[in-house]
Design a protein around this motif. Sequence first.
Motif, PDB file in Angstrom:
ATOM      1  N   PRO A  35       0.743   2.559   0.622  1.00  0.00           N
ATOM      2  CA  PRO A  35       0.982   1.637  -0.500  1.00  0.00           C
ATOM      3  C   PRO A  35       2.366   1.771  -1.117  1.00  0.00           C
ATOM      4  O   PRO A  35       2.850   0.825  -1.746  1.00  0.00           O
TER       5      PRO A  35
ATOM      6  N   ASN B 175      -2.805   2.165   9.746  1.00  0.00           N
ATOM      7  CA  ASN B 175      -3.385   1.256   8.756  1.00  0.00           C
ATOM      8  C   ASN B 175      -2.385   0.994   7.641  1.00  0.00           C
ATOM      9  O   ASN B 175      -1.942   1.917   6.962  1.00  0.00           O
ATOM     10  N   ARG B 176      -2.041  -0.268   7.432  1.00  0.00           N
ATOM     11  CA  ARG B 176      -1.047  -0.632   6.419  1.00  0.00           C
ATOM     12  C   ARG B 176      -1.453  -0.154   5.039  1.00  0.00           C
ATOM     13  O   ARG B 176      -0.593   0.295   4.248  1.00  0.00           O
ATOM     14  N   GLU B 177      -2.763  -0.197   4.727  1.00  0.00           N
ATOM     15  CA  GLU B 177      -3.208   0.168   3.386  1.00  0.00           C
ATOM     16  C   GLU B 177      -3.022   1.657   3.077  1.00  0.00           C
ATOM     17  O   GLU B 177      -3.085   2.062   1.913  1.00  0.00           O
TER      18      GLU B 177
END
Length: 414
Positions: A198, A193-195
């Motif tokens: 951060p 998951n890219r999120e």
Amino acid sequence: MKEYRKMAAVMLASFCLACSEPASPVTETPAPETPAAEVTPSPSAVPEETVSVEAGIAAISKYGNIILTVQPATMMELGFEPGDLVRVTIGETSIEMPVGTEYSDVESGEPVCTFKYSSSAQEEQVVLAVNAGNMTGAFGIAEKEKIQEDPGYVWNWNEGFDENVSVLVEMSEKQGYAEEYLMHQVAAKRTDNREDYPDLSDEEYANFRAVSTTGMGKETLFRSSSPVNPAINRNREADNALLNAGVRTVMNMADSEQAMKAFEDYLNTSYSHCDVIALDMEMDFFAETFTQKLADGYRWLASHEGPYLIHCKEGKDRTGFSVGILECLMGASADEIVEDYMKTYENFYGVEHGSQQYDQIASGNIEKSLARAFGIESIHDADLQKCAEAYLKQIGLSDDEINALKENLSKEVL
């Protein structure tokens, strides 16, 4: 898998608490149907807590991993868990290995019995594997044959083995690998998951970077996770990074040309406009088929213009090894090679530079693999450039091809 991770977290917490107290005295090819696993009570002569499980082989994966008919839940009910040492017997061959949850729970070239979730089968599985190797080959039970039909290969049983082959898993030492397992688990934090990342740039999230070790031309060679395979959800970031870097030539170690072009939206990628060689390589760095294809990949780089990109699926194992060879060839030090290799573990898993986990992963993977390839004890006290040249000749490159490769990699592509 969450269940196994939760168990690892509990084990890790206990381990850390003890340390804080004062010192005291892999597209799978299904095999024909096999019987369900049988749970066999241990003989009375064996200690009471020792158990064994007899199972069949449900499938053999593309890379030679053996998927058993027994389920992880069954083994856990019997008392098997990550950190145990087990003895696995097929035919007349027995191999001792730890129980883990990832292939990376052991060093490169070492066997492991994993409790893993298969996204393709959508179920938990018990998988016997060799980290960067071929478990089916280790047991000598079958040989892989390349075919035209999907999935592109078939496993043929060797003499003395068939679809009814039995696999016996016996407890060898309860929690005999617990400390080593926990050390590996500290690093097992990657998500898709890219999120969840951060603090990383898109390039770092995609494991995309220039190889900038000694002798390498500035922004001439790049490494990355796959820009086309969506399996770990980094393909779009990798493809954008490839475009921004001006990559012209690609060495794809993971896919066949057919599989590569079958990925969704392939024709809409920047990647599809590059000169790509699709090598569909094994995970066993020392198999003849691997070294033959590696030589083909290096010849591709030697005969095409840069900038270049080398990738597999994650840009970690096959990519790390092949890039490591080239870094040695161009004059990099062992410390430079390790630092570049470990960037992947920093990006994917948050492993801290200089930590015990960092050193353990490096020594058990890239250092060990290169030393074995070169036939030396350690990469830290060897002439790595000479070692790399000898290795390239050994796998079939000519002097002219090696010189062309060195010349291309040393250029600063404008």
